[in-house]
Write an enzyme that holds these catalytic residues in place. Sequence first.
Site, short mmCIF file in Angstrom:
data_model
loop_
_atom_site.label_atom_id
_atom_site.label_comp_id
_atom_site.label_asym_id
_atom_site.label_seq_id
_atom_site.Cartn_x
_atom_site.Cartn_y
_atom_site.Cartn_z
N HIS A 145 0.83 -1.21 0.00
CA HIS A 145 0.00 0.00 0.00
C HIS A 145 0.86 1.26 0.00
O HIS A 145 0.67 2.17 -0.80
CB HIS A 145 -0.92 -0.02 1.24
N ARG A 236 -7.00 0.51 -9.91
CA ARG A 236 -7.21 -0.35 -8.73
C ARG A 236 -8.25 0.34 -7.87
O ARG A 236 -7.98 1.40 -7.31
CB ARG A 236 -5.92 -0.38 -7.88
N ARG A 283 -10.54 -2.27 -12.73
CA ARG A 283 -10.45 -3.64 -12.22
C ARG A 283 -11.46 -3.82 -11.10
O ARG A 283 -11.55 -2.97 -10.20
CB ARG A 283 -9.04 -3.92 -11.70
N GLY A 401 -0.47 -9.35 -14.55
CA GLY A 401 -0.27 -8.86 -13.17
C GLY A 401 0.97 -9.54 -12.63
O GLY A 401 0.89 -10.58 -11.96
N THR A 402 2.10 -8.97 -12.92
CA THR A 402 3.36 -9.65 -12.60
C THR A 402 3.69 -9.67 -11.11
O THR A 402 4.52 -10.46 -10.68
CB THR A 402 4.53 -9.02 -13.38
N ASN A 403 3.01 -8.81 -10.33
CA ASN A 403 3.27 -8.85 -8.89
C ASN A 403 2.79 -10.19 -8.34
O ASN A 403 3.51 -10.90 -7.64
CB ASN A 403 2.52 -7.72 -8.16
N ASP A 404 1.54 -10.52 -8.68
CA ASP A 404 1.00 -11.79 -8.20
C ASP A 404 1.56 -12.96 -8.99
O ASP A 404 1.83 -14.02 -8.42
CB ASP A 404 -0.54 -11.78 -8.29
N CYS A 451 0.34 -4.62 -16.16
CA CYS A 451 0.09 -3.55 -15.20
C CYS A 451 0.76 -3.83 -13.86
O CYS A 451 0.62 -3.06 -12.93
CB CYS A 451 -1.40 -3.31 -15.03
C1 PEP Z 1 -0.36 -7.58 -9.99
O1 PEP Z 1 -0.63 -8.55 -9.28
O2 PEP Z 1 0.66 -7.49 -10.71
C2 PEP Z 1 -1.28 -6.41 -10.00
C3 PEP Z 1 -1.07 -5.40 -10.80
O3 PEP Z 1 -2.29 -6.44 -9.08
P1 PEP Z 1 -2.11 -6.01 -7.55
O4 PEP Z 1 -0.71 -5.46 -7.41
O5 PEP Z 1 -3.13 -5.00 -7.27
O6 PEP Z 1 -2.31 -7.30 -6.87
MG MG Z 2 -2.60 -8.71 -8.44
#
Ligand code: PEP
Ligand code: MG
Length: 501
Positions: A145, A236, A283, A401-404, A451
């Site tokens: 966050h 988001r 989203r 969503g490369t973070n997840d 993203c």
């Molecule tokens: C991600 O997972 O890459 C993504 C953009 O979603 P969030 O960071 O909100 O989980």
């Molecule tokens: Mg994500």
Amino acid sequence: MIVRKNDKTVEVELGEKAKERVLSDEEIEKLVDIGEIIEEHYRKPQDVEWAIEKDKIYIVQSRPVTTIGEGKVEGVEEEGEILVKGLGASPGIGVGKVKVILGEGEISKVEEGDILVTTMTTPDMVPAMKRAAAIVTDEGGMTCHAAIVSRELGVPAIVGTKNATEVLEDGMVVTVDGDKGIVYSGALKVEREEVEERAVIAPQIITATEVKVNISIPDAAEKVAKTGADGVGLFRIEHMILGLEKHPMKYIRDGEIDEYIDVLYKEMRKVVKAFYPKSVWIRTLDAPTDEFRAMKGGENEPIEANPMLGFRGIRRDLVEDIHFRAELRAIKKLVDEGYTNVGIMLPLVTSVEEIRKAKQIAIEEKLPLSKVEFGIMVETPAAALIIEDIVKEGIDFISLGTNDLTQYTLAVDRNNENVAYIFSETHPAVMQLIERTIRICKENGVKTSICGQAGSYPHVVEKLVEIGIDSVSANPDAVQTIRETVARIEKKLILDKLRKL
Ligand code: PEP
Ligand code: MG
């Protein structure tokens, strides 16, 4: 004109010749070509000096342009004692007095220009984050966050320091370097870059690959739109919802669904309007239970050992479908008003059935799917591995969503600073999933985008443009750099092709 004649410098009157055109069209074209090759070679816009003698062009000097859109380079000019180190999560330098916030009741302590130090920021801290000169947290990775919100607000931030709330004390004057991730003791001398000015004066480069932006705070939409981004690749909505006065399901339980829809509509409208007619992919809700529990009316949130693997994303909205319907009704209000630049994006998809059910609900809610783009996030290995079946189900776009995707592929909790060193979006396993997703989507006419945080990293974007991604959505502070990266790689691809002819 000044010339050398017989080893002497003399002044010669040119008369009418002075008004004549100097370069032919052909010479200009040749110079442009050479200029592009030099820029490509040095990977930066160049200030090139040249001479022409008997149809031959001589390049006599080339150096990086330091005046266009760069402003001064911001940085700490002198060294100070290092107090704390962490991940540089939002660029820039902040100097001010420390205010350590350990509970909700203390948020009001933060005054304009203070350094907000806390374990982890929460949505109710956003007004204080706006006032802060910089933010430092104990916990979190690059997609927590504090990192996301501070980048959007343009406030320097460091996350995952582990001990900032212990080492830093109220009233201490410190300098926070959000690029390097270092907190120094004292007010160090700083050279400032005019970030906003840079965005406005930087020449708009046209790229074939669209460069979009991520957003989560509707009140920042107008400022973020000034980056010149080609649309919003990720809106988001969870930060905005977490900032409401009560839990979404409490609105619904209290019989106030229409009020809730109206708040959603009004907040979404700020973003959709600021970017109109450029597209905005909204989203649907993806907030883990641990974050929702803190809201008024959130006491019933299930206690989960692993909220990242739990009741979140589209799986949750399909169970609490009344909530999903509320989101769709808010979006429909926008479309009915003429904002057809919206798209709907489903988070955390793992099966075709989820997409089918979500679409069915959208049809039941009379959302005109011919006018609204409908797509999904590819952020689980499952979605990447069944992408053939997903595209058959009928979607307009996917966004990586490369973070997840990285978290789930590498078994690394993205918010756990103890394992942050393993988190890598360019791990071969993640890259393989990305490559196959883009390839299969392209073969089936489905638009591809990214993203996740990796969309703000030039070294990842270079690869994605080479693979043929259609658009990249970056954080607001990275839009210009990413646009330059995309332009450079696109030119390189063209040059490589020409050289092969
Ligand atoms: C991600 O997972 O890459 C993504 C953009 O979603 P969030 O960071 O909100 O989980
Ligand atoms: Mg994500």
